[in-house]
Design an enzyme around this catalytic site. Structure first.
Site, PDB file in Angstrom:
ATOM      1  N   CYS A   1     -26.289  -5.326  35.405  1.00  0.00           N
ATOM      2  CA  CYS A   1     -24.878  -5.108  35.740  1.00  0.00           C
ATOM      3  C   CYS A   1     -24.741  -4.390  37.080  1.00  0.00           C
ATOM      4  O   CYS A   1     -24.196  -3.283  37.174  1.00  0.00           O
ATOM      5  CB  CYS A   1     -24.198  -4.328  34.635  1.00  0.00           C
ATOM      6  SG  CYS A   1     -24.038  -5.255  33.097  1.00  0.00           S
TER       7      CYS A   1
ATOM      8  N   ARG B   1     -50.552  -2.459  49.902  1.00  0.00           N
ATOM      9  CA  ARG B   1     -49.837  -3.732  49.882  1.00  0.00           C
ATOM     10  C   ARG B   1     -50.704  -4.878  50.405  1.00  0.00           C
ATOM     11  O   ARG B   1     -50.680  -5.986  49.868  1.00  0.00           O
ATOM     12  CB  ARG B   1     -48.581  -3.590  50.751  1.00  0.00           C
ATOM     13  CG  ARG B   1     -47.689  -4.807  50.820  1.00  0.00           C
ATOM     14  CD  ARG B   1     -46.723  -4.706  52.009  1.00  0.00           C
ATOM     15  NE  ARG B   1     -46.164  -3.384  52.186  1.00  0.00           N
ATOM     16  CZ  ARG B   1     -44.980  -2.991  51.740  1.00  0.00           C
ATOM     17  NH1 ARG B   1     -44.225  -3.838  51.073  1.00  0.00           N
ATOM     18  NH2 ARG B   1     -44.540  -1.767  51.957  1.00  0.00           N
TER      19      ARG B   1
ATOM     20  N   TYR C   1     -45.725  -2.716  44.610  1.00  0.00           N
ATOM     21  CA  TYR C   1     -44.525  -1.901  44.451  1.00  0.00           C
ATOM     22  C   TYR C   1     -43.480  -2.462  43.490  1.00  0.00           C
ATOM     23  O   TYR C   1     -42.435  -1.838  43.306  1.00  0.00           O
ATOM     24  CB  TYR C   1     -43.869  -1.598  45.808  1.00  0.00           C
ATOM     25  CG  TYR C   1     -44.787  -0.851  46.732  1.00  0.00           C
ATOM     26  CD1 TYR C   1     -45.067   0.486  46.518  1.00  0.00           C
ATOM     27  CD2 TYR C   1     -45.412  -1.502  47.785  1.00  0.00           C
ATOM     28  CE1 TYR C   1     -45.945   1.161  47.341  1.00  0.00           C
ATOM     29  CE2 TYR C   1     -46.294  -0.823  48.618  1.00  0.00           C
ATOM     30  CZ  TYR C   1     -46.552   0.510  48.390  1.00  0.00           C
ATOM     31  OH  TYR C   1     -47.424   1.174  49.203  1.00  0.00           O
TER      32      TYR C   1
END
Length: 463
Positions: free
Chosen positions: A388, A317, A418
């Site tokens: 949804c 990251r 990610y």
């Protein structure tokens, strides 16, 4: 300007003086506003990118990736040299992996960490030297281990007793010699989301410290397996040094005990270095982290009267997170009245299919208008996707100019890690392309999907 007191905004989120600003810690170093207020990344405007590639669009700044990769390597090299050892940096491929990323990090002098057979094949397809690869995973199949041994993966990180026996059978059959490490749990629980903390006892990774001596003894008696050290990873998105220091101390106790059975040349302390997703995030500078962690190991070794081993680290990251942004087009907007104020829902043409992190971890992100500057006071917004699910949130809490409107381009920062790896086709939404920018130019490094691509997998359609 809207009052923060009457707002349902969380306490950490203040009303900004400028809802168009680009916080340097959050956005790539190349991010700037053009003469018409348009967002520019890597010398390419967001508007130009969208005209060429459409939305949603995941953008990765090559210069930012390379700058961070080389900076982290230099920081650990410097810290290691100052403490009488060496350091090796593995890029944690699970953060974002494709053949282009493989080439970038390898060219910047990093090794590469993979954790599945698929990631291994991407690394090899990208030209990675297998000897510079580490292979993780809590459930490596026999086929995956056979492939890793076959291609000459530099180090396999053993995660369980079963893997020892699987590897024993493979090296006995093939006559190969394989370097291995053993992953252990130090019991240190990183200050992060429970799903991101990986060294406490009640989880799937690694082995308990008190089980390690027996497992290492078994590894050492197998001809063809070369035990080179312990591995411990305490979690992800960690800002400080304290957790690493405590974990290192516990692992060094075990390391010292195991020295009675033979040399242990290496120690891998994992990664998990945090980044800024919002203006209030204050991750420790990588130079401070490197110095703090390496000096803690050196001090611990000196106190125990043992030599400091070569050290390895696995950032992911911290290399690609802030190098990525995602561009969306705003669709519908609605204001929702609440007891303590109101919130504006801004719907975009992507969502949890291209960024599952808010739904998984409650992750926070930052957003800005990408094609213009706003002309109105800030309003509290929640950026949501098109799926949804009520949990389909892209940016949970943010202030945007009050004139945000359908058709606007919206940029969400720090999506380099990610987001693409966790993407899905929920609601049959195609995954977006990944485009690299650098020096005023752009190119596709991962092709986007079309509806035809999704239908092609449906075996019930007559061809």
């Amino acid at each position: 300007m809207q009052s923060a007191v009457s707002s349902p905004a969380p306490g950490w989120l203040a009303v900004p003086d400028d809802a168009d600003d680009l916080v340097p810690a959050v956005w790539p170093a190349s991010a700037e506003r053009g003469p018409d207020g348009e967002l520019i990344i890597g010398g390419v405007s967001a508007d130009a990118l969208v005209r060429t590639y459409g939305t949603p669009l995941q953008v990765i700044d090559e210069g930012e990736v390379r700058r961070r990769a080389s900076g982290i390597r230099a920081a650990f090299d410097t810290a290691a040299a100052a403490n009488g050892t060496t350091a090796r940096v593995y890029y944690a491929g699970k953060a974002l992996l494709n053949t282009t990323i493989v080439r970038w990090v390898m060219e910047e002098g990093l090794n590469l960490d993979v954790c599945t057979g698929g990631e291994l094949e991407v690394a090899l397809a990208g030209g990675a030297d297998a000897a510079r690869l580490g292979f993780h995973g809590n459930n490596k199949s026999v086929a995956e281990l056979e492939r890793a041994v076959e291609v000459g993966v530099g180090t396999i990180v053993i995660d369980s007793e079963i893997e020892i026996e699987r590897l024993a059978a493979i090296v006995a059959r093939t006559g190969a010699s394989q370097r291995v490490m053993l992953r252990v749990n130090s019991g240190v629980h990183a200050e992060t989301h429970d799903f991101l903390a990986t060294a406490h006892e009640d989880q799937k990774f690694g082995t308990a410290l008190d089980s390690a001596p027996g497992l290492v003894a078994r590894i050492r008696e197998i001809e063809g397996l070369d035990f080179v050290g312990l591995h411990c990873h305490i979690g992800s998105q960690i800002f400080g040094v304290a957790g690493f220091r405590e974990s290192a101390a516990r692992v060094l106790d075990l390391h010292q005990e195991l020295l009675a059975g033979g040399d242990i040349p290496e120690l891998n302390l994992g990664g998990g270095f945090g980044i800024a997703y919002t203006r209030v995030d204050t991750p420790e500078p990588i130079e401070n982290l490197a110095e703090g962690i390496v000096s803690a190991v050196a001090e611990g070794c000196a106190a125990r009267g043992i030599s400091i081993p070569a050290l390895s680290f696995e950032p992911g990251r911290a290399i690609v997170g802030n190098a990525g942004i995602t561009l969306y087009e705003v669709g519908t907007i609605k204001d929702v009245a609440l007891e303590n104020g109101s919130r504006r829902y801004v719907s975009v043409d992507g969502g949890m299919s291209d960024n599952a992190r808010p739904a998984l971890y409650g992750a926070e992100f930052s957003a800005r208008l990408a094609a213009r500057l706003g002309d109105a006071d800030p309003v509290l917004v929640r950026v949501v996707g098109r799926h949804c699910e009520s949990g389909d949130i892209v940016v949970d809490h943010e202030y945007l100019p009050g004139d945000v409107a359908p058709g606007d381009l919206l940029a969400v920062a720090a999506t380099g890690a990610y987001c693409a790896p966790l993407s899905s086709n929920y609601n049959h939404v195609p995954r977006p392309p990944i485009v690299a920018v650098n020096g005023g130019e752009s190119r596709v490094i991962v092709r986007g999907e079309s509806l035809s691509d999704l239908l092609a997998r449906d075996a019930g359609i007559e061809r």
